[in-house]
Design an enzyme around this catalytic site. Structure first.
Site, mmCIF file in Angstrom:
data_model
loop_
_atom_site.group_PDB
_atom_site.id
_atom_site.type_symbol
_atom_site.label_atom_id
_atom_site.label_comp_id
_atom_site.label_asym_id
_atom_site.label_seq_id
_atom_site.Cartn_x
_atom_site.Cartn_y
_atom_site.Cartn_z
ATOM 1 N N ALA A 1 -5.534 -7.396 -23.986
ATOM 2 C CA ALA A 1 -3.873 -8.009 -23.958
ATOM 3 C C ALA A 1 -4.081 -9.007 -24.986
ATOM 4 O O ALA A 1 -2.797 -9.962 -25.086
ATOM 5 C CB ALA A 1 -4.209 -8.680 -22.776
ATOM 6 N N SER A 2 -4.607 -9.138 -26.141
ATOM 7 C CA SER A 2 -4.737 -10.003 -27.039
ATOM 8 C C SER A 2 -3.415 -9.623 -28.344
ATOM 9 O O SER A 2 -2.823 -10.456 -28.936
ATOM 10 C CB SER A 2 -5.667 -10.094 -27.996
ATOM 11 O OG SER A 2 -6.458 -8.882 -28.281
ATOM 12 N N THR B 1 -11.597 -9.486 -27.169
ATOM 13 C CA THR B 1 -13.034 -9.117 -27.559
ATOM 14 C C THR B 1 -13.637 -10.493 -27.969
ATOM 15 O O THR B 1 -14.876 -10.694 -28.089
ATOM 16 C CB THR B 1 -13.193 -8.157 -28.679
ATOM 17 O OG1 THR B 1 -12.455 -8.427 -29.709
ATOM 18 C CG2 THR B 1 -12.876 -6.809 -28.169
ATOM 19 N N ASN C 1 -6.136 -0.600 -20.753
ATOM 20 C CA ASN C 1 -5.393 -0.261 -22.155
ATOM 21 C C ASN C 1 -6.308 -0.551 -23.315
ATOM 22 O O ASN C 1 -5.858 0.102 -24.313
ATOM 23 C CB ASN C 1 -4.439 -1.647 -22.131
ATOM 24 C CG ASN C 1 -3.698 -1.756 -23.428
ATOM 25 O OD1 ASN C 1 -2.818 -1.062 -23.803
ATOM 26 N ND2 ASN C 1 -4.159 -2.773 -24.354
ATOM 27 N N TYR D 1 -10.616 10.570 -30.579
ATOM 28 C CA TYR D 1 -9.743 9.974 -30.053
ATOM 29 C C TYR D 1 -8.795 11.033 -29.047
ATOM 30 O O TYR D 1 -8.778 10.398 -27.953
ATOM 31 C CB TYR D 1 -8.644 9.497 -31.018
ATOM 32 C CG TYR D 1 -7.544 8.519 -30.430
ATOM 33 C CD1 TYR D 1 -7.764 6.947 -30.228
ATOM 34 C CD2 TYR D 1 -6.339 9.114 -30.395
ATOM 35 C CE1 TYR D 1 -6.665 6.387 -29.653
ATOM 36 C CE2 TYR D 1 -5.338 8.164 -29.972
ATOM 37 C CZ TYR D 1 -5.629 7.013 -29.651
ATOM 38 O OH TYR D 1 -4.532 6.187 -28.998
ATOM 39 N N ALA D 2 -8.616 12.093 -29.614
ATOM 40 C CA ALA D 2 -7.797 13.197 -28.709
ATOM 41 C C ALA D 2 -8.714 13.412 -27.588
ATOM 42 O O ALA D 2 -8.308 13.694 -26.467
ATOM 43 C CB ALA D 2 -7.304 14.174 -29.629
ATOM 44 N N ILE E 1 3.709 4.125 -31.507
ATOM 45 C CA ILE E 1 4.249 2.625 -31.075
ATOM 46 C C ILE E 1 4.168 1.823 -32.486
ATOM 47 O O ILE E 1 2.785 1.980 -32.917
ATOM 48 C CB ILE E 1 3.673 2.360 -29.805
ATOM 49 C CG1 ILE E 1 3.787 3.351 -28.573
ATOM 50 C CG2 ILE E 1 4.409 1.020 -29.489
ATOM 51 C CD1 ILE E 1 5.094 3.815 -28.213
HETATM 52 P P1 NAP Z 1 -3.973 -2.456 -30.946
HETATM 53 O O1 NAP Z 1 -2.942 -3.418 -31.229
HETATM 54 O O2 NAP Z 1 -4.988 -1.984 -31.900
HETATM 55 O O3 NAP Z 1 -4.860 -3.704 -29.656
HETATM 56 C C1 NAP Z 1 -5.935 -3.121 -29.303
HETATM 57 C C2 NAP Z 1 -6.409 -4.080 -28.134
HETATM 58 O O4 NAP Z 1 -7.792 -3.669 -27.594
HETATM 59 C C3 NAP Z 1 -6.721 -5.435 -28.750
HETATM 60 O O5 NAP Z 1 -6.215 -6.306 -27.733
HETATM 61 C C4 NAP Z 1 -8.222 -5.343 -28.659
HETATM 62 O O6 NAP Z 1 -8.644 -6.769 -28.494
HETATM 63 C C5 NAP Z 1 -8.548 -4.455 -27.757
HETATM 64 N N1 NAP Z 1 -10.047 -4.264 -27.865
HETATM 65 C C6 NAP Z 1 -10.520 -3.410 -28.879
HETATM 66 N N2 NAP Z 1 -11.709 -3.049 -28.867
HETATM 67 C C7 NAP Z 1 -12.257 -3.486 -27.569
HETATM 68 C C8 NAP Z 1 -13.296 -3.577 -26.928
HETATM 69 N N3 NAP Z 1 -14.550 -2.890 -27.409
HETATM 70 N N4 NAP Z 1 -13.524 -3.925 -25.850
HETATM 71 C C9 NAP Z 1 -12.173 -4.608 -25.052
HETATM 72 N N5 NAP Z 1 -10.947 -4.755 -25.806
HETATM 73 C C10 NAP Z 1 -10.901 -4.156 -26.969
HETATM 74 O O7 NAP Z 1 -3.803 -1.136 -30.170
HETATM 75 P P2 NAP Z 1 -2.541 -0.805 -29.234
HETATM 76 O O8 NAP Z 1 -1.687 -0.064 -30.448
HETATM 77 O O9 NAP Z 1 -1.874 -1.925 -28.601
HETATM 78 O O10 NAP Z 1 -2.850 0.248 -28.194
HETATM 79 C C11 NAP Z 1 -3.210 -0.097 -26.939
HETATM 80 C C12 NAP Z 1 -3.603 1.260 -26.126
HETATM 81 O O11 NAP Z 1 -2.564 2.238 -26.399
HETATM 82 C C13 NAP Z 1 -4.935 1.980 -26.577
HETATM 83 O O12 NAP Z 1 -5.582 2.301 -25.664
HETATM 84 C C14 NAP Z 1 -4.222 3.092 -27.625
HETATM 85 O O13 NAP Z 1 -5.123 4.155 -27.485
HETATM 86 C C15 NAP Z 1 -3.202 3.280 -26.858
HETATM 87 N N6 NAP Z 1 -2.012 4.104 -27.423
HETATM 88 C C16 NAP Z 1 -1.444 3.542 -28.660
HETATM 89 C C17 NAP Z 1 -0.581 3.874 -29.431
HETATM 90 C C18 NAP Z 1 0.106 3.474 -30.671
HETATM 91 O O14 NAP Z 1 0.991 4.009 -31.402
HETATM 92 N N7 NAP Z 1 0.062 2.080 -30.861
HETATM 93 C C19 NAP Z 1 -0.196 5.475 -29.162
HETATM 94 C C20 NAP Z 1 -0.851 6.174 -28.213
HETATM 95 C C21 NAP Z 1 -1.643 5.172 -27.222
HETATM 96 P P3 NAP Z 1 -8.897 -7.658 -29.889
HETATM 97 O O15 NAP Z 1 -7.900 -8.422 -30.273
HETATM 98 O O16 NAP Z 1 -10.067 -8.926 -29.302
HETATM 99 O O17 NAP Z 1 -9.753 -6.932 -30.931
#
Ligand code: NAP
Length: 249
Positions: free
Chosen positions: A15-16, A39, A91, A156-157, A189
């Site tokens: 959620a960061s 984290t 998430n 990832y997929a 996104i």
């Molecule tokens: P993001 O901006 O990269 O943020 C990732 C989040 O996950 C951060 O809060 C991070 O914490 C946390 N995280 C990373 N490694 C972790 C671990 N080992 N344990 C606990 N927390 C961890 O990602 P996002 O784009 O918001 O994506 C969120 C979700 O949506 C993911 O599951 C992603 O696969 C999915 N998704 C995203 C997209 C897209 O286009 N963005 C598309 C499809 C699906 P820190 O800040 O502490 O690193």
């Protein structure tokens, strides 16, 4: 009609920033008590600050979802402070992209641990209390990539497709206890995860999206809000696709 989540205790992993931060904010503004994780201790403190400045009840916690002991301890801490978790949002997620021929074992394992095994681990931890209460919701973030595939993202997929199979099975196991298990599958996104893409890659992606833009974090958070609320009480084992029409299911 306003959606109220008063009385719900919601855990949002990751959620960061990005999608998770917006989910936590949206659910918090609808009255839920929210535990948001990062984290690092700094990240957790920042979540607490953000909640305070938005008048959201809740706080940040440090959690690496790939560490079993940390998951046990953090969830116990959350439940001691806030009471039993009634909605879990899995998430947290990472990418370790590479073509299969170059993909190292640790690139495969990291993705499986952070993106898939954590969903098993955290769901198992919250579902005992949910079963006792005969109510609860588990919402898992998958991806359009888990349905379409993407060159360079076989790890990832696979993890994201795995989440869908896991969620359908769990929905069958827990349906009799009035626990809903669903997935949200974002398309592309606008977050740090996609900001790393080259401009040309982004343009090519947008060309595949009938609505003609990347998604915004609020597009995903609003869908998670619906699934967290009673409005979706007859939906379980499903995936809601939020991708601007890139994949029509
Ligand atoms: P993001 O901006 O990269 O943020 C990732 C989040 O996950 C951060 O809060 C991070 O914490 C946390 N995280 C990373 N490694 C972790 C671990 N080992 N344990 C606990 N927390 C961890 O990602 P996002 O784009 O918001 O994506 C969120 C979700 O949506 C993911 O599951 C992603 O696969 C999915 N998704 C995203 C997209 C897209 O286009 N963005 C598309 C499809 C699906 P820190 O800040 O502490 O690193």
């Amino acid at each position: 009609m306003n959606i109220s989540l008063k009385g719900e205790v919601i855990l949002v992993t990751g959620a960061s920033r990005g999608i998770g931060a917006e989910i936590a904010r949206t659910l918090g503004l609808c009255g839920a008590t929210v535990a948001g994780t990062a984290t690092s201790d700094d990240g957790a403190a920042q979540i607490t600050e953000t909640f305070k400045s938005n008048n959201i009840v809740g706080q940040g916690y440090r959690l690496n979802v790939s560490e079993a002991d940390e998951c046990n301890e953090t969830l116990a801490n959350i439940e001691k402070t806030m009471g039993p978790i009634t909605v879990l949002i899995n998430n947290a997620g990472i990418t370790r992209d590479n073509l299969l021929m170059r993909m190292k074992e640790d690139e495969w394992d990291d993705i499986m641990n952070v993106n898939l095994k954590s969903v098993y681990r955290l769901s198992k931890l919250v579902c005992r209390n949910m079963m006792k209460a005969r109510s609860g919701k588990i919402i898992n973030l998958t991806s359009v990539v888990g349905f379409l595939g993407n060159a360079g993202q076989s790890n990832y997929a696979a993890a994201k497709a795995g989440i869908v199979g896991f969620s359908k099975s769990l929905a069958r196991e827990l349906g009799g206890r009035n626990i809903n298990v669903n997935c949200v599958a974002p398309g592309f996104i606008d977050t740090e995860m996609t900001q790393g893409l080259a401009e040309e890659q982004k343009k090519a992606l947008i060309n595949q999206v009938p609505l003609g833009r990347l998604g915004e974090v609020s597009d995903i958070a609003n869908t998670v809000l619906f699934l967290s609320s009673d409005l979706s009480r007859y939906i379980t084992g499903s995936t809601i696709h939020v991708n601007g029409g890139m994949l029509m299911e």
